[in-house]
Design an enzyme around this catalytic site. Sequence first.
Site, mmCIF file in Angstrom:
data_model
loop_
_atom_site.group_PDB
_atom_site.id
_atom_site.type_symbol
_atom_site.label_atom_id
_atom_site.label_comp_id
_atom_site.label_asym_id
_atom_site.label_seq_id
_atom_site.Cartn_x
_atom_site.Cartn_y
_atom_site.Cartn_z
ATOM 1 N N ARG A 18 5.417 -12.937 9.479
ATOM 2 C CA ARG A 18 6.068 -11.632 9.296
ATOM 3 C C ARG A 18 7.479 -11.699 9.851
ATOM 4 O O ARG A 18 7.751 -12.458 10.772
ATOM 5 C CB ARG A 18 5.389 -10.562 10.145
ATOM 6 C CG ARG A 18 4.055 -10.127 9.775
ATOM 7 C CD ARG A 18 3.576 -9.111 10.815
ATOM 8 N NE ARG A 18 3.934 -7.760 10.412
ATOM 9 C CZ ARG A 18 3.256 -7.088 9.498
ATOM 10 N NH1 ARG A 18 2.221 -7.616 8.902
ATOM 11 N NH2 ARG A 18 3.621 -5.863 9.166
ATOM 12 N N LYS A 73 4.660 0.905 9.442
ATOM 13 C CA LYS A 73 4.805 2.138 8.670
ATOM 14 C C LYS A 73 4.236 3.321 9.440
ATOM 15 O O LYS A 73 4.749 4.428 9.378
ATOM 16 C CB LYS A 73 4.062 2.002 7.332
ATOM 17 C CG LYS A 73 4.911 1.369 6.251
ATOM 18 C CD LYS A 73 4.192 1.355 4.916
ATOM 19 C CE LYS A 73 3.229 0.199 4.846
ATOM 20 N NZ LYS A 73 2.653 -0.034 3.529
ATOM 21 N N GLU A 121 0.868 -1.166 0.000
ATOM 22 C CA GLU A 121 0.000 0.000 0.000
ATOM 23 C C GLU A 121 0.912 1.225 0.000
ATOM 24 O O GLU A 121 1.801 1.327 0.851
ATOM 25 C CB GLU A 121 -0.876 -0.012 1.258
ATOM 26 C CG GLU A 121 -1.893 1.094 1.216
ATOM 27 C CD GLU A 121 -2.791 1.153 2.449
ATOM 28 O OE1 GLU A 121 -2.685 0.281 3.327
ATOM 29 O OE2 GLU A 121 -3.587 2.099 2.510
HETATM 30 P P1 ATP Z 1 3.016 -2.141 7.968
HETATM 31 O O1 ATP Z 1 2.207 -2.858 8.992
HETATM 32 O O2 ATP Z 1 4.461 -2.023 8.294
HETATM 33 O O3 ATP Z 1 2.416 -0.839 7.560
HETATM 34 P P2 ATP Z 1 1.739 -3.504 5.887
HETATM 35 O O4 ATP Z 1 1.590 -4.961 5.983
HETATM 36 O O5 ATP Z 1 0.570 -2.657 6.151
HETATM 37 O O6 ATP Z 1 2.997 -3.074 6.717
HETATM 38 P P3 ATP Z 1 1.708 -3.407 3.057
HETATM 39 O O7 ATP Z 1 2.111 -2.284 2.189
HETATM 40 O O8 ATP Z 1 0.286 -3.754 3.150
HETATM 41 O O9 ATP Z 1 2.290 -3.088 4.492
HETATM 42 O O10 ATP Z 1 2.584 -4.696 2.770
HETATM 43 C C1 ATP Z 1 2.920 -5.165 1.504
HETATM 44 C C2 ATP Z 1 3.328 -6.592 1.647
HETATM 45 O O11 ATP Z 1 4.446 -6.721 2.516
HETATM 46 C C3 ATP Z 1 2.218 -7.422 2.247
HETATM 47 O O12 ATP Z 1 2.096 -8.613 1.503
HETATM 48 C C4 ATP Z 1 2.669 -7.663 3.649
HETATM 49 O O13 ATP Z 1 2.147 -8.858 4.139
HETATM 50 C C5 ATP Z 1 4.181 -7.674 3.509
HETATM 51 N N1 ATP Z 1 4.824 -7.303 4.760
HETATM 52 C C6 ATP Z 1 4.637 -6.195 5.478
HETATM 53 N N2 ATP Z 1 5.344 -6.215 6.615
HETATM 54 C C7 ATP Z 1 6.018 -7.386 6.620
HETATM 55 C C8 ATP Z 1 6.926 -8.017 7.534
HETATM 56 N N3 ATP Z 1 7.281 -7.446 8.673
HETATM 57 N N4 ATP Z 1 7.416 -9.229 7.199
HETATM 58 C C9 ATP Z 1 7.070 -9.815 6.050
HETATM 59 N N5 ATP Z 1 6.223 -9.282 5.161
HETATM 60 C C10 ATP Z 1 5.691 -8.083 5.436
HETATM 61 MG MG MG Z 2 -1.178 -2.283 5.307
#
Ligand code: ATP
Ligand code: MG
Length: 557
Positions: A271, A281, A46
């Site tokens: 994760r 983020k 995102e």
């Molecule tokens: P955050 O919680 O840090 O904002 P998010 O999951 O909301 O991260 P996205 O932009 O939705 O961020 O993530 C894009 C991809 O990266 C998704 O498939 C998510 O599952 C993966 N991802 C995000 N954080 C991690 C992590 N700590 N380890 C592995 N994969 C991750």
């Molecule tokens: Mg997200």
Amino acid sequence: MSDKTKENINVTEEMETSNFIHNIIDRDLENKTYGDRPIYTRFPPEPNGYLHIGHAKAICLNFTTAQKYGGKCNLRFDDTNPLKEDTEYVESIKEDVRWLGFQWDKLLFASDYFDRMIECAFTLIKKGKAYVCDLSAEEIREYRGTLTEPGKESPYRNRSVEENLMLFQEMIDGKYKDGEKVLRAKIDMASPNINMRDPVIYRIAQATHHNTGDKYCVYPMYDYAHPLEDAFEEITHSLCTLEFEDHRPLYDWVLRELDWEMPPQQIEFARLNLTNTVMSKRYLKELVENGHVEGWDDPRMPTIAGLRRRGYTPEAIRDFCERIGVSKANSTVDISLLEHCIREDLKTKVETRMVVLDPLKVVITNYPEDLTEEMEIENSKENEAFGNRKVPFSRELYVERDDFMEVPVKKFFRLYPGNEVRLKGAYFIKCNEVIKDSEGNVIELRCTYDPETRSGSGFEGRKVKGTIHWVDAKTAVTLTVRVYDYLMIEDENGENVLNPNSLKIMNAMAEPSLADAKAGDRFQFLRKGYYIADPVLYTEDNRVFNQIVDLKSSWKK
Ligand code: ATP
Ligand code: MG
């Protein structure tokens, strides 16, 4: 390296061979689950912030899985929330994925599918599988029930198909304000899985979207949009993190109700969590906005941009992602493993230079006043191909302040009154006199050298236990060196809190060869660690170096 890290590394090396996702794909290929279609994955960030090292795990997994099977991987921006997204983030994400060494098949935006998604919603309405609901967000929450109690059906649940078609069209046409109406999937208010209790699939947001502007005022919810995005792109394996496990029934429901052929399958993995690191983020954004760090690319940040500026290489990050492997169980990886990976990568790649971070002056009282000698010193202990360089040596030098102790502790073999040490690549010197300022601070050491002991001369008369590095005062180059500690440390309750001492700025003295450094050049500073000429700030007038990682030295007190 701590024993704990060694242990981690061993464990993860075993895991590499048993990537459970590859096992699923192997089975699907055998069963021709997707006919003759290629294996197709996607990385779906995102665009609401910069990517972090956790995302690197997901990027490596998606791209290398596609590579392994001769398949494809898309970069898809999951931009279904107009309130938090920005094109600045889109650009940074593209740069980061490329920098990590991956090339996407297609670059896509979920928002490009908004029309198709709306069409699918109409299909669901026509099938009696979706309805417009007038309950407020709060009421919907109340009606939803709990883990132990079933939910209650909305009074709007049994609206006719015709009425739903009309009302959804009115939502699309902008007839209603935010929150006045939503479109919900009609599934099962008594489902043990709360995600299946008539989840909202469309909401109204009168907001300007970074991509579609004011064209839409209804936006799809993640759980509805994601399976469609995957399906439109013919993704075969949709890899996501464990918190979506409970959402998988909804993912499957959407595609089943739309009679999708060969639907993609969602597979969840753990994760990445790292010690001394917060990876949300939202939190990172707060740090940036509140000025706790210099920006998203502050070298202390766990963002890809921060790691890049810190001096990490894509190779080291990919190596790290491979070593941690992929599993179904959440765990926390010790950050020392990441540090181990960058040391391993740089070990044979960079040259060594002598830099004194906290200078203490040394005068060699029996060395000729106007003599300068050229000392031949190897450029790398690990890589002979780098050859040698010449380093000037004369009567006045700098040594590291902590290589001197006026009253030595046990096993301190470096400089103290009466003791002799080797200056790296030069002579033995002996400390004879300690000069202090009026406040009692040591400001200079008077030493003598032994001309017989020059390195390479074959001198075997006596041995010394300590070798220290030095810089010739006359030709020294001044550097601003930024030495880092972790941005986050654990408080007494084991919670991560901001470390008030995460940055130390030092005025260092360097041997003259460092005058030729260019922004982005990396070196090992002998006995100190790996450093990079700051890719952003470094100029000839402002020689800023960032510490990449320390050496696990045997010199530590
Ligand atoms: P955050 O919680 O840090 O904002 P998010 O999951 O909301 O991260 P996205 O932009 O939705 O961020 O993530 C894009 C991809 O990266 C998704 O498939 C998510 O599952 C993966 N991802 C995000 N954080 C991690 C992590 N700590 N380890 C592995 N994969 C991750
Ligand atoms: Mg997200």
